[in-house]
Enzyme design. Structure first.
Site, PDB file in Angstrom:
ATOM      1  N   CYS A  92      42.176  33.916  40.386  1.00 22.83           N
ATOM      2  CA  CYS A  92      43.126  35.012  40.191  1.00 22.83           C
ATOM      3  C   CYS A  92      44.556  34.575  40.503  1.00 22.83           C
ATOM      4  O   CYS A  92      45.518  35.037  39.864  1.00 22.83           O
ATOM      5  CB  CYS A  92      42.726  36.202  41.055  1.00 22.83           C
ATOM      6  N   HIS A 101      42.669  38.730  46.939  1.00 24.69           N
ATOM      7  CA  HIS A 101      42.814  38.748  45.486  1.00 24.69           C
ATOM      8  C   HIS A 101      44.296  38.776  45.121  1.00 24.69           C
ATOM      9  O   HIS A 101      45.096  39.468  45.762  1.00 24.69           O
ATOM     10  CB  HIS A 101      42.098  39.973  44.906  1.00 24.69           C
TER      11      HIS A 101
END
Length: 1034
Positions: free
Chosen positions: A11, A313
């Site tokens: 990510c 994330h």
């Protein structure tokens, strides 16, 4: 916009790539670069980045893969599972691009767009003399919370002020001024001399907590403006604004997070949350900032981290310069956002959830979701660029676009073709497969187009199975719906019927990638006609008995209906197998292991329990079976075959090495006279090839080609029978005289010396010979009826016959030797009383019962110690107890059954001793490996232990001594007496019992000394791994 697929934990990479892609100047520069080495595109980072940008711009997919780019990094699949820092990745990628761009037009791309300069200075407080050096930077780190402070900076401006705030050097840390020629107080700090065109600000949210000694994340609030004025932070704040943008510049007319709208919309629009600046005064603010100098920036990317210092994330909020709207780029998902979403990234404050996006708003309820890296672009009319349109791309990029379109077209065509293709498993069963391919049935994946006709499908299946046309032509083949799990034929697809006009996919129920059933390519003999199979029939799997080989022939398949009678079925079977209907015995296996003879010919198959499929065994009845009024299955010859096959087990047995047998031969032979009558004592073998005295074990240990040995284990040996000695030996010996005993050779050996004597056979009467039954059931009562060839012997006694594969080995030069091994076994006498009194604990019924045993092959091998040994490939009855197996193996080991032990060896290498003599092999799977080791077998209450010699004054205090057997209840004093003899014999250490000390072993440390009257099992534990120290006293 197109998203990026998260490979596993990439990510952070997706956020950076989307930011670089949404930067017009960077994207356009990447398009202008041309790769001249097309053979090395896989490892070229600029080419893969260029290719990825092109996919993001031209693809119609929702998201594209980044595997090509990560592969150019040199990453493998495991790297995708490791999360890296986004700022560190940005620097590594820029370094790689600079190295690749050297010598090209884009050599200064990173420097031109992202590099700024600053001055590291020290200024004397007395004379104001300044000593400085210039440095470059690609990003500016902004401290969230100063070291040791309890409060954090509130905004990026405060962080920048702290970054350039000078430090005073005083007291012991004074600076030596060359102009003053002494140490003076001074100020040390940084000054920005030039800001880059694209400014990167890294918010230092990750820190180290020295109180807990752990990395932490600082989630404090850090506000940042969408319009950033940095003119006050430079040394030369030039007021030249001729190159700056004006209000008419569309790139500089951006609001502070809102879409550019009409003045009426701006006046009426009210943003959710806190305003950065007033919307109405936004243009005026930009104009005022630009008048102060050129370093006025607008925010266009916010890279966000959601999580803790241990992991989390990454995703990005990016503004498009095409429409001035903000979007959330969260891996595959791209969505629009508002000012409130941007303000939530400040950190430190929780906001109510207003969106369904998991990472962007659900995680924003906690303070762990906040901005980590900011990207600003300078407001400059001359330098601000817009994205290239697809039609404006360079020629090499246009070629790449055409290649991508062609690959996409081929990919779609392949998918469309796969949709039109059907796949099914195809089976073939033919008698020729058994002889040539050594397997009864073949299967392959049959792929065909949905429009393939039945005729073409048969041809394709014929080619797929590689059937030679001269063996089976195509016109003698057809396809049949088949269930391979239950081996059931459902229905046939005949070309000469209405099925021949249809496609195969129509007959199978439509085109599919997989079906719940299979196809069988059925063949027929020349002159034979195919029978049409309708749905709902019964598939008969017929096995014809082979009495000579004591086995079954290969399966023959016949199709019948449930309404047919048993007689109709038998007639069909007799025609198919070319047998006589009157002498045919048919046995039906309704359930596994439950068989019965079909005698009621008038009953229908349905009433007999036939459904879908049935297994039948067929044999020709003997005269005795044919004349029986109430024939039972247990009394038939077929029952012996079925019983053997149902309980057949194949195992491998590794014998002791030749060196082990030779080294222990003397000690083993001396104890033979003291063994009980249940022990197997080997007789010497005489022969021209092996010398006057050679044991069966020595025969096996030589390189003689032994292939197959088989004994009749369905008979018992009479204990009191006697045999006359031969001319060369006047000793009296025992000989079998029971009529139950079968022989595989017409020669009879002498009971004393083991030599064969044809004269003995000539002088024998019919009462002395066994009753030898032929296949027709007739009996021979005179010696002249006994065949003199091995082949004839096999026909008379099928129990000793072998399949054609083994006939040559039986007739080999070692026939006489192996017969002697068999005779040696039959000469054994079993005493029921001694069997019970010898400590074996085995009943006379189990001790005398015989079972099927056959040595298929003897192979030369090496054991774990790299010593030569023999490995037997054995077929045996799984109901055989361990005692019977040891009696068989005694001939090959060359010693009595008490003198060796059998271990079961597992795949992990673990070995477990088999000590229960009554234990059978029902739970043992095929191909299990057993290892035979020399050593006394354990009796009741006996345990095997390891002895180590204790040497207290040497470097190696524990030295392995020997393996020993102790008995529960034995005292230490008695054990020392026995141990003294065994150590003298096996270790050549001579000492007295009173000079031996037995001690407890605790890992490698000696423990307590056991006393004279301590008993094993009472005072001394006998559980787990039993080990003792033996200490020899001076």
């Amino acid at each position: 916009f197109v998203g990026l697929v998260n490979q596993a934990m990439t990510c952070y990479l997706n956020s950076l790539i989307q930011t670089l892609y949404m930067t017009p100047e960077f994207r356009n520069a990447m398009y202008k670069w041309e790769c001249h080495n097309q053979d090395d595109t896989t490892s070229s980072i600029p080419y893969q980045l260029q290719h990825l940008f092109l996919l993001l711009q031209t693809s119609n997919k929702e998201s594209v893969e980044t595997t090509g780019l990560t592969r150019s990094f040199g990453w493998d699949s495991s790297e995708a599972w490791q999360q890296h820092d986004i700022q560190e990745l940005c620097r590594v990628m820029f370094d790689a691009l600079e190295n690749t761009f050297q010598g090209t037009d884009q050599a200064d791309l990173i420097k031109r767009l992202y590099e700024g300069t600053m001055k590291d200075y020290v200024q004397c407080c007395e004379c104001h003399h300044e000593s400085a050096r210039n440095d470059t930077f690609l990003d500016v780190p902004i401290t969230i919370r100063p070291f040791g402070a309890t409060t954090s900076y509130k905004s990026v401006i405060e962080g920048l002020n702290a970054f350039v705030e000078p430090e005073t050097l005083d007291e012991s840390n004074q600076y030596y001024c060359e102009k003053c020629d002494k140490k003076c107080d001074a100020k040390k700090g940084l000054k920005f001399t030039k800001f880059p065109y694209l400014l990167t600000l890294q918010l230092k949210r990750f820190d180290f907590d020295y109180s807990t000694m752990h990395r932490i994340k600082l989630n404090d609030c850090m506000q940042f403006p969408q319009i950033l004025n940095l003119n006050s932070f430079t040394e030369d704040t030039s007021k030249d604004t001729t190159s700056s943008s004006t209000d008419d510049d569309p790139a500089g007319s951006n609001g502070v997070g809102m879409n550019e709208q009409s003045s009426e919309e701006e006046a009426s629009s009210v943003d959710e949350g806190i305003d950065f600046e007033s919307q109405l005064s936004h243009r005026k603010i930009k104009k005022d900032f630009i008048q102060e100098g050129p370093y006025v920036y607008e925010l266009f990317s916010i890279m966000i981290h959601s999580g803790s210092a241990a992991g989390g994330h990454y995703y990005a909020y990016i503004k498009s310069f095409e429409n001035n709207r903000w979007h959330s780029f969260n891996d595959q998902i791209v969505s629009s956002i508002t000012n409130l979403d941007i303000e939530k990234t400040f950190g430190g404050v929780s906001y109510p959830r207003t969106s369904s996006s998991y990472y962007s708003t659900f995680s924003s309820n906690s303070s762990s979701t906040n901005a980590y890296m900011l990207m600003y672009r300078q407001i400059n009319k001359q330098r601000n660029s817009m994205f290239m349109e697809t039609t404006e791309l360079p020629s090499h990029i246009q070629d790449l676009v055409h290649r991508e379109e062609e690959e996409e077209r081929l990919r779609i065509m392949k998918i469309e073709q796969e949709r039109n293709m059907c796949s099914i498993r195809l089976f073939l069963r033919h008698p020729s497969l058994v002889g040539h391919l050594v397997q009864p049935i073949l299967d392959k994946t049959f792929e065909f187009h949905k429009d393939t006709t039945l005729v073409d499908a048969v041809k394709q299946a014929h080619m797929l199975m590689r059937i030679k046309s001269e063996v089976v032509p195509v016109d003698r083949c057809r396809l049949v719906k088949y269930d391979h799990i239950n081996d059931v034929l459902d229905r046939s697809y005949d070309i000469d019927s209405e099925d021949g006009e249809k496609t195969l996919s129509q007959l199978l129920g439509g085109p599919r990638n997989s079906y719940l059933f299979d196809l069988l390519l059925e063949t027929r003999d020349e002159g034979e006609k195919f029978e049409k199979y309708e749905c709902g029939g019964v598939t008969l799997k017929i096995f014809l008995a082979d009495p000579e080989a004591l086995n079954l022939h290969e399966q023959v398949t016949i199709r019948v209906t449930e309404q047919q009678t048993v007689l109709d079925m038998k007639t069909r079977i007799a025609e198919k197998l070319n047998l006589s209907l009157g002498s045919m015995l048919v046995v039906h296996e309704r359930y596994r292991g439950e068989c019965h003879i079909l005698t009621k010919d008038s009953k229908t198959l349905k009433s007999e329990g036939f459904f879908r499929s049935a297994k039948l065994y067929v044999d020709l009845m003997t005269e005795e079976e044919s004349s029986s009024d109430s024939l039972k299955l247990e009394d038939t010859r077929l029952w012996n075959i079925l019983d053997k096959i149902a309980n057949l087990l194949t195992i491998n047995i590794v014998l002791p090495s030749v060196l082990s047998v030779e080294s222990e031969g003397s000690s083993l032979s001396t104890s033979c006279s003291t063994l009980g009558s249940t022990d197997t004592i080997c007789h010497p073998v005489e022969g021209p090839c092996h010398g006057p005295e050679m044991s069966p074990a020595e025969v096996v240990l030589t390189n003689e080609p032994v292939k197959s040995v088989m004994w009749n284990d369905n008979v018992s040996v009479a204990p009191d029978a006697t045999r006359e000695p031969c001319d060369s030996c006047h000793e009296k010996s025992t000989a079998p005289s029971s009529s139950n005993v079968n022989f595989c050779s017409p020669q009879i050996s002498c009971g004393a010396c083991g030599s064969s004597s044809s004269q003995y056979m000539k002088e024998s009467t019919s009462q002395d010979l066994p009753n030898l039954s032929s296949t027709a059931g007739s009996s021979a009562s005179a010696p002249k009826d006994i065949p003199e060839s091995s082949e004839a012997c096999e026909k008379i006694n099928p129990l000793f016959s072998c399949s054609p594969y083994y006939k040559k080995s039986i007739l080999s030069s070692s026939e006489g030797i192996l017969d002697s091994v068999s005779r040696s076994r039959r000469e054994r006498t079993i005493s029921c009383s001694s069997a019970a009194s010898d400590g074996w604990g085995v009943s006379s019924e189990i001790a005398q019962k015989q079972f099927y045993f056959r040595v298929l092959e003897v192979q030369q091998n090496e054991n774990e110690e790299n010593k030569p040994c023999k490995e037997l490939h054995v077929e045996m009855d799984k109901r055989m107890p361990l005692l019977s197996l040891k009696r068989h193996l005694a001939h090959f080991v060359g010693t009595a059954t008490r003198r060796f032990v059998i271990y079961r060896k597992y795949a992990s290498g673990q070995e477990n001793e088999m000590s229960q003599l009554t234990e059978d092999f029902r739970s043992i799977p095929n191909s299990t490996l057993f290892v035979v080791k020399l050593g006394r077998a354990l009796r009741k209450d006996e345990y095997r232990c390891k002895l180590y010699q204790l040497k207290l004054y040497e470097e190696e205090t524990a030295k392995p001594l020997m393996n020993w057997v102790i008995q529960r209840g034995l005292t230490v004093g008695d054990a020392r007496n026995l141990l003294c003899e065994d150590i003298s014999e096996q270790c050549d250490i001579h000492t007295q019992p009173e000079r031996i000390r037995i001690r407890k072993k605790m890992w490698k440390t000696p423990s307590q000394v056991y006393l004279e009257n301590d008993k094993f099992g009472t005072n001394i534990s006998l559980y787990g791994t039993i080990e003792f120290f033996i200490e020899f006293l001076d």
